[in-house]
Design an enzyme around this catalytic site. Structure first.
Site, short mmCIF file in Angstrom:
data_model
loop_
_atom_site.label_atom_id
_atom_site.label_comp_id
_atom_site.label_asym_id
_atom_site.label_seq_id
_atom_site.Cartn_x
_atom_site.Cartn_y
_atom_site.Cartn_z
N HIS A 84 0.84 -1.21 0.00
CA HIS A 84 0.00 0.00 0.00
C HIS A 84 0.88 1.27 0.00
CE1 HIS A 84 -3.72 2.24 1.19
NE2 HIS A 84 -2.82 3.07 1.68
N GLU A 85 1.81 1.32 0.93
CA GLU A 85 2.65 2.52 1.02
C GLU A 85 3.59 2.62 -0.18
OE1 GLU A 85 1.62 4.61 3.00
OE2 GLU A 85 0.44 3.32 4.32
N GLU A 136 -4.53 7.62 -3.24
CA GLU A 136 -5.06 6.37 -2.68
C GLU A 136 -5.38 5.37 -3.80
OE1 GLU A 136 -4.83 6.04 0.46
OE2 GLU A 136 -5.98 4.22 0.91
#
Lengths: 499, 499
Positions: free
Chosen positions: B264-265, B294
């Site tokens: 995700h990061e 996002e």
């Protein structure tokens, strides 16, 4: 801005302080955490933050407030917070307003770029790749010197940034005294024969070194709520805010120097830690000079960390941590080994005696550079010749010669002499502490360092930068800076090596 | 300042940029490195740096330059660097000049203090200790909203900071569509019976997790020269400068969520990494909005990282890293477990479907808070009631309820909806990438992610913030934001769970 003139001055100084602490964090991070490709952006950010700090500080508003506050200063006790703040700020303001913010920003940017080039240059022992950065830094320092009225010597202006109101001539006088006494002392020790320190080189697991270093630091006063310890190439201490003390060291896998480096950096940290927090966010809320700072790093590294009493306490623990390497070495042999005097290549690994000659060499070369008597291109040759003359050492390559320290890469000139001044002051302060507290050996043998730390905090650390370095030393010791106690200490400590 | 108007504008914007990146580093460091007692000084430093960045940006000089540059903007191609820079800067300037720098500084200071109180409050599940910080932040946000002319809804003004030019009403329309489709979908899946994911909980050595996370990140494009990965309480990504990308994650010893958090990061990081570096040190040189950001974190976490093809490549490696825990679990069982849909307490651990309801809940509560329909003191109760209503979940304590996320502690309101908007946009962009590149499964099965990364860089990342988020999405996908592809993707992916 509203409030009294002193409140408005504090507000402005707090802002400048915050910016300079932000710059400190940018630098710590660059040296400890940043991925290498961040260097360009970091140099830009450091340039901007430093330039703004300078701009905010030299603003005419500050000058006007200082004028308004002349009466307050004159009518207050010179020891008071207000009088000290106005006096110290005025001195810095008068210096700072001479330097254009653009030049400050350029120096900072060049410094960041130079420092980021330093690692690879040292790794490759490639002085030529470093040369343009050094030349640029020297040129910027020349421009800096020209911002000021002519001094007795150009070098005075550089030195004053690190050791305010100290003159090159006085340093030379002290260093000549050191040179005259130490060169024969080194010869006497050499004639007395060799001490075995071979067991200090070998395999020493870095993770265990870290655990041991932290155990010592904790006994000295390190506390996780306020301190960190990280690995880096060249050890340093940084405090990017009150309650935030950062030690760095180099856990080399083949020796134990990280322990002494940690104690050294702890000494810098504990000085900042002990500054009266009522002085925070003002120019008074930090150690007074690099020389006085170094007196404390050398106190904790040498006067404590190389003392017999310290090792009486800690040596069994160190043996426990490295049983294979040290199990068969007795305490006396270890103590003598970590105090062995022998000319060597690397300053940060040098013993307490020869260390000063490493500094004197740099002090002399720096004067020649700034006065234009030595070109950067000729620096390696000059370095090697001086190493041979003062320490009898042949320099095999620039990595272990002129490139061994990062300071010049960052443009710091005038900084090195403070290291030897710190040695000198450390013993003056120490003698006073022992005069008050009595002999400390029994406490060190039990691993108790709190009384020494608190004495230093009470008499020295808490003063911060309220007074000049010389006034500070006189308040603590009753005397002006003087090399004799230090020379006496070395002779006494090393007498057994000459027996 | 000298140079053309556009050069002078760039110079000023570069300075503002440098200050905001310095603030970013101060924040990263606070959350990842700083000893806790540094919090007060750090809050002060952040307040000052942010206030100065704001002051330098809203300076009348900038307004004057923007006026001077109106002709340049109108006569240039709207896609050009110059026109984009002037257009984007003007929009931000018009917003920023409405907000006093003191308020900006206060918000940042309150945010830093709130964030430093958050860790202990969550650890003790003590909402009361957090309440004053939340109240203070809400009060500051109320004052912030009042700086602007009345909008359709107060929340529009908060939302605009994270998702420029997006209206609350449009988000509500999208979220209503999600709610209408997802709540029955969740029920259908629940009716279909349970999937075993018990093997995802157990003992997973954090050091091995870190090694595995880095192996995945390297395959995606992580490179030590530009990236870092550090442990922290609540994962986030920070880029304190070009060429300096910092992922953080939480290597919890009893599960494998760190792997998905790292992916995700990484998605956030690779978006910043891919921005055209010619845009660096301008407001264009970053991701365009949190929603689009996002969309990329969810792309790499879910569309890549929870895909069958990804695990076909990586599952044997993961089994090799954790043979005792996963040796007897086959790939299909693992794939189904990491895609299991089941209502749960914690947003960051939620599956792809129920995740959106966690966001919708926060979106609704935030609107009630800012409109004064809900008091901070009543927040835990409202939280718990809504969790019951939307997810059928009883909240056992505030640590796993209203205190689970740190965002509100830092004063971020208007931020959460971007998470679900990102989900929606991610599939729109993905469909376009697959349309150009063809099916990616065979490449993922070989551990090859470079073509996807380069497609995204070329079509999305490199644009930076030159256009609005909506324009950006339309350039990449040809369409306006639309929930249908996302809903279709979820139904298709989860059909086996309903079979």
């Amino acid at each position: 801005m509203t409030g009294t003139a002193i409140e408005r001055l504090r507000e402005r100084l707090a802002e400048v302080h915050d910016l300079s602490r932000a710059a400190m964090l940018l630098t710590w991070d660059e040296r400890v955490m940043m991925p290498p490709n961040g260097a360009q952006a970091r140099a830009e950010a450091l340039g901007t933050v430093s330039k703004l700090a300078q701009e905010r500080f030299i603003d005419v508003d500050v000058g006007r407030l200082l004028d308004e506050l002349r009466d307050v200063e004159e009518s207050s006790d010179p020891d008071s917070f207000e009088a000290s703040l106005i006096r110290v700020t005025r001195r810095r303001y008068e210096k700072a307003t001479r330097v254009p913010p653009e030049l400050v920003g350029e120096m900072r940017r060049a410094s960041a770029l130079g420092l980021s080039a330093y690692g690879p240059a040292k790794a490759a022992s490639d002085f030529e790749s470093m040369r343009p950065y050094l030349e640029r830094s020297l040129e910027l320092r020349q421009r800096y010197v020209e911002c000021f009225p002519p001094a007795d010597e150009k070098y005075d202006i550089l030195l004053d940034d690190y050791e305010p109101e100290m003159k090159t001539a006085e340093v030379r006088r002290i260093f000549d005294e050191l040179k005259d006494e130490l060169r024969p002392l080194i010869e006497e020790i050499a004639d007395a024969g060799d001490i075995d320190d071979s067991f200090l080189t070998g395999e020493f697991d870095p993770a265990t070194q870290r655990r041991v270093a932290l155990e010592i630091a904790h006994a000295f006063g390190y506390d996780e709520r306020e301190w960190r310890l990280d690995p880096t190439l060249h050890p340093f201490m940084s405090s990017p805010g009150a309650g935030d003390l950062r030690l760095t060291t180099n856990f080399r896998p083949n020796d134990l120097t990280s322990l002494f480096a940690t104690m050294h950096e702890f000494g810098h940290g504990v000085y900042e830690w002990g500054v009266d927090r009522a002085l925070a966010r003002t120019p008074l809320g930090t150690g007074v000079s690099l020389g006085v700072h170094e007196s404390q790093s050398r106190t904790w590294e040498n006067l404590v960390g190389r003392s017999r009493a310290f090792w009486r306490w800690f040596y069994p623990r160190l043996q426990g941590a490295f049983p294979a390497q040290l199990g068969s070495i007795d305490e006396e042999s270890f103590y003598r080994a970590v105090n062995k005097v022998q000319p060597s290549l690397i300053r940060i690994d040098a013993d307490e005696v020869t260390y000063n000659l490493h500094i004197i060499l740099r002090f002399e070369l720096e004067q020649e550079l700034i006065e234009g008597r030595l070109a950067v291109a000729d620096l390696p040759e000059a370095w090697n010749a001086r190493m041979k003359e003062y320490l009898g050492i042949d320099v095999p390559d620039d990595a272990r010669g002129v490139l061994q320290d990062m300071h010049w890469s960052g443009g710091s000139l005038g900084y090195f002499p403070t290291y030897a001044l710190g040695n000198v002051m450390s013993v003056q302060i120490w003698e006073r502490a022992v005069g008050d507290l009595g002999d400390l050996d029994d406490r060190f043998e039990r691993g108790e360092f709190g009384e020494l730390r608190e004495w230093l905090r009470e008499h020295l650390y808490k003063l911060g930068a309220k007074f000049t370095p010389q006034e500070t030393i006189e308040r603590v010791t009753g005397n002006h800076i003087d090399a004799k106690p230090y020379l006496r200490y070395l002779r006494e400590k090393l007498a057994p090596q000459m027996a």
